[in-house]
Design an enzyme around this catalytic site. Structure first.
Site, PDB file in Angstrom:
ATOM      1  N   LYS A 196       0.863  -1.185   0.000  1.00 12.93           N
ATOM      2  CA  LYS A 196       0.000   0.000   0.000  1.00 12.93           C
ATOM      3  C   LYS A 196       0.898   1.233   0.000  1.00 12.93           C
ATOM      4  O   LYS A 196       1.652   1.467   0.934  1.00 12.93           O
ATOM      5  CB  LYS A 196      -0.917   0.004   1.226  1.00 12.93           C
ATOM      6  CG  LYS A 196      -1.862   1.196   1.259  1.00 12.93           C
ATOM      7  CD  LYS A 196      -2.782   1.128   2.478  1.00 12.93           C
ATOM      8  CE  LYS A 196      -3.734   2.301   2.531  1.00 12.93           C
ATOM      9  NZ  LYS A 196      -4.631   2.230   3.709  1.00 12.93           N
ATOM     10  N   LYS A 254      -2.159  -1.539  -3.713  1.00 11.33           N
ATOM     11  CA  LYS A 254      -3.024  -0.368  -3.700  1.00 11.33           C
ATOM     12  C   LYS A 254      -2.151   0.876  -3.827  1.00 11.33           C
ATOM     13  O   LYS A 254      -1.153   0.976  -3.108  1.00 11.33           O
ATOM     14  CB  LYS A 254      -3.821  -0.323  -2.380  1.00 11.33           C
ATOM     15  CG  LYS A 254      -4.796   0.834  -2.267  1.00 11.33           C
ATOM     16  CD  LYS A 254      -5.535   0.795  -0.929  1.00 11.33           C
ATOM     17  CE  LYS A 254      -6.522   1.960  -0.826  1.00 11.33           C
ATOM     18  NZ  LYS A 254      -7.244   1.972   0.459  1.00 11.33           N
TER      19      LYS A 254
END
Length: 329
Positions: A196, A254
């Site tokens: 992320k 992400k």
């Protein structure tokens, strides 16, 4: 060699193109993010995310039933917590009658077969808007992980099928996995946000949950000490492999479009399902451009999603899921 081989033979008609198509999008590819708020009869559009909503529990019931009827079988729950319930330890996250716990039960009561994944991070519950406990200008790692483990157990007790730690604390997957095992939840899965990045694409999401870091003295102004540097590639592989070693069942990259090289790198290295989160900024940009008439919404939406799957995603978290299913008919 040419002219014996003519690649265009396989592009001559829609039927041929469909026959030899390498990447296909189906409803089974998606998990659907849902934003839940307190109240009754609430379905409020998020200003920076056109046609996407925050919903109270009664509206959540209807939404989940509609998703299931459309063939969408997995939801990822997020909650918007009132300010008066926020503190530095995220205490409300552990409330067995908290909004997340009630949301889990609402989904399972409405549609028992729906797969329920839950966001595990402190930022919606934090008075500082951070994914961890703040002390002396730092985000505490191990102390945060312990709370995340308690939070995960609470979600499992409420009926969640998977917990989805989105915080990026070191070692939190092992701490969560051990806590779940100790409480007899050995069948509860973990979908880890393994790579992320500290991205600028998250703005509309933070608006949706009112979870942006606050701008006050002695509190970090951003999440760069725990989310990954967008410039880094090999670190993503290292982070992902560590999460797998600690017990993650599904790993995630992400955001999506700006990190497709990372998706392919990880897909080449690991043998567990790989999720990609097509984030709020990606959604908002296309909605805005389509509204202006600058892009064809449906064509660009499908091209983006195909590119994510083609890069290696097994699962796509996307705010476009319902739009896609309607388009596929």
């Amino acid at each position: 060699m040419y002219p014996l081989i003519r690649n265009r033979r396989l592009r001559q008609s829609e039927a041929i193109r469909r026959l030899v198509r390498e990447t296909v999008i189906t409803p089974d590819d998606f998990l659907v993010p849902l934003f839940v708020v307190e109240g009754n009869g609430v379905k409020e559009e998020i200003p920076s995310m056109p046609n996407y909503y925050r919903m109270s529990l009664d509206k959540l019931q209807a939404e989940v039933k509609q998703l299931w009827d459309m063939g969408l079988c997995t939801v990822l729950l997020f909650v918007k917590v009132p300010d008066n319930l926020k503190d530095n330890q995220g205490s409300e996250a552990l409330n067995p009658e908290g909004l997340m716990q009630r949301a889990i039960k609402t989904v399972k009561d409405s549609c028992p077969e729906m797969l329920v994944m839950t966001d595990v991070a402190l930022d919606p519950f934090s008075s500082y808007g951070h994914d961890g406990i703040v002390a002396d200008g730092q985000i505490l790692n191990d102390e945060t992980s312990e709370i995340l483990a308690e939070m995960s157990v609470s979600h499992a007790q409420a009926g969640a099928d998977f917990v989805a730690p989105s915080d990026m604390m070191d070692g939190r997957i092992l701490t969560i996995r051990e806590a779940l095992e100790d409480e007899g939840f050995q069948n509860i899965g973990i979908m880890s946000y393994s790579a992320k990045y500290a991205s600028a694409f998250y703005g509309p999401f933070r608006d949706a949950l009112d979870s942006a870091p606050v701008d006050i003295e002695n509190v970090p102004k951003d999440k760069k000490t725990y989310q990954m540097d967008p410039a880094n590639r090999f670190e993503a592989i290292r982070e992902t492999q560590m999460d797998i070693d600690e017990g993650a069942d599904i790993v995630m990259v992400k955001p999506g479009l700006a990190y497709l090289d990372i998706v392919r790198e990880i897909k080449n290295e690991v043998d567990v399902p790989l999720a990609v989160y097509q984030v709020s900024g990606e959604y908002a940009m296309l909605k805005a451009a389509a509204e202006k008439g600058w892009l064809d919404h449906d064509s660009v939406m499908m091209e983006q999603l195909i590119s994510i799957k083609r890069a290696g995603a097994d699962i796509i978290a996307s705010y476009f899921a319902k739009d896609v299913v309607r388009l596929l008919g």
